[in-house]
Design a protein around this motif. Structure first.
Motif, PDB file in Angstrom:
ATOM      1  N   PRO A  63      79.058  21.056  22.336  1.00  0.00           N
ATOM      2  CA  PRO A  63      78.284  21.095  21.100  1.00  0.00           C
ATOM      3  C   PRO A  63      79.067  21.729  19.952  1.00  0.00           C
ATOM      4  N   HIS A  65      79.250  22.057  15.222  1.00  0.00           N
ATOM      5  CA  HIS A  65      78.796  21.713  13.871  1.00  0.00           C
ATOM      6  C   HIS A  65      79.925  22.033  12.908  1.00  0.00           C
ATOM      7  N   LEU A  77      73.865  26.106  11.460  1.00  0.00           N
ATOM      8  CA  LEU A  77      73.569  25.805  12.858  1.00  0.00           C
ATOM      9  C   LEU A  77      72.659  26.822  13.535  1.00  0.00           C
ATOM     10  N   HIS A  80      68.754  26.380  14.275  1.00  0.00           N
ATOM     11  CA  HIS A  80      68.461  25.196  15.093  1.00  0.00           C
ATOM     12  C   HIS A  80      68.984  25.387  16.513  1.00  0.00           C
ATOM     13  N   PHE A  81      70.159  25.981  16.629  1.00  0.00           N
ATOM     14  CA  PHE A  81      70.709  26.325  17.940  1.00  0.00           C
ATOM     15  C   PHE A  81      69.758  27.281  18.657  1.00  0.00           C
ATOM     16  N   LYS A  82      69.288  28.298  17.951  1.00  0.00           N
ATOM     17  CA  LYS A  82      68.385  29.290  18.535  1.00  0.00           C
ATOM     18  C   LYS A  82      67.088  28.648  19.003  1.00  0.00           C
ATOM     19  N   ASN A  84      66.484  25.557  19.873  1.00  0.00           N
ATOM     20  CA  ASN A  84      66.775  24.701  21.017  1.00  0.00           C
ATOM     21  C   ASN A  84      67.083  25.539  22.259  1.00  0.00           C
ATOM     22  N   ARG A  85      67.959  26.511  22.120  1.00  0.00           N
ATOM     23  CA  ARG A  85      68.386  27.345  23.248  1.00  0.00           C
ATOM     24  C   ARG A  85      67.231  28.181  23.793  1.00  0.00           C
ATOM     25  N   PHE A 102      75.487  33.990  19.963  1.00  0.00           N
ATOM     26  CA  PHE A 102      75.864  32.781  19.235  1.00  0.00           C
ATOM     27  C   PHE A 102      77.281  32.912  18.679  1.00  0.00           C
ATOM     28  N   LEU A 111      81.098  26.545  21.776  1.00  0.00           N
ATOM     29  CA  LEU A 111      80.593  26.047  20.492  1.00  0.00           C
ATOM     30  C   LEU A 111      81.764  25.805  19.552  1.00  0.00           C
ATOM     31  N   VAL A 113      82.302  25.308  16.127  1.00  0.00           N
ATOM     32  CA  VAL A 113      81.579  25.498  14.876  1.00  0.00           C
ATOM     33  C   VAL A 113      82.516  26.084  13.830  1.00  0.00           C
ATOM     34  N   ASN A 141      71.918  19.226  17.038  1.00  0.00           N
ATOM     35  CA  ASN A 141      71.502  20.540  17.539  1.00  0.00           C
ATOM     36  C   ASN A 141      70.099  20.863  17.059  1.00  0.00           C
TER      37      ASN A 141
END
Length: 169
Positions: A63, A65, A77, A80-82, A84-85, A102, A111, A113, A141
């Protein structure tokens, strides 16, 4: 026809891919990519032992970004990552992810990123460390806005990929 088997950390799955003569796709979603080198080595040994072609491709899927700067990419990111995770974590019994975890995954983990230059350098390092032929960026994500996803894809295609090719010579 080229079929791939995605593997997320099971030696048995690596051996199964080799047994059937399929390409190997390492789904590296956490931890440093270099920790997956034993799976690449196992795959090549197993291909040889099973009498399969030994030039079958190995790929990485991780993954990430991309934005114009490292800070902007992380800021875009993280929420949205948080989301989802944390949702996945509830299902699997993990605690909520914090900003420090993160940031650690960006710096040392799976990641990819940052700016095009940062992401390209990390991808090139992964390709060199693992000796893989392909890298796939998982750019979606969570509920990230479409405009941010499209910008990330555009930067990947127009800036990251050419930089990686230059870095790998």
């Amino acid at each position: 026809m080229n079929a791939w088997v995605a593997v997320g950390g099971s030696p048995q799955s690596v051996v199964r891919a080799a047994h059937y003569g399929f390409g190997l796709q390492l789904a590296i979603m956490g931890d440093p990519a270099c920790e997956f080198k034993p799976f690449v080595d196992l795959y090549h040994r197993a291909l040889n032992e099973f009498g399969q072609r030994t030039d079958l491709p190995v790929a990485v899927h991780s993954p990430g970004h991309i934005a114009d700067t490292d800070d902007l990419a992380a800021e875009q990111l993280f929420p949205h990552f948080k989301d989802n995770r944390d949702r996945i974590g509830q299902e699997r019994g993990w605690g909520a992810v914090g900003r420090d975890e993160f940031e650690n995954e960006i710096e040392h983990g799976a990641l990819y990123v940052g700016s095009p230059e940062t992401v390209a350098a990390k991808i090139a390092a992964t390709i060199k460390q693992l000796g893989v032929q392909r890298f796939d960026l998982k750019y979606a994500n969570g509920p990230m806005p479409h405009s941010q996803l499209m910008r990330s894809i555009a930067l990947y295609a127009t800036r990251v990929v050419p930089l990686v090719r230059d870095m790998l010579g």
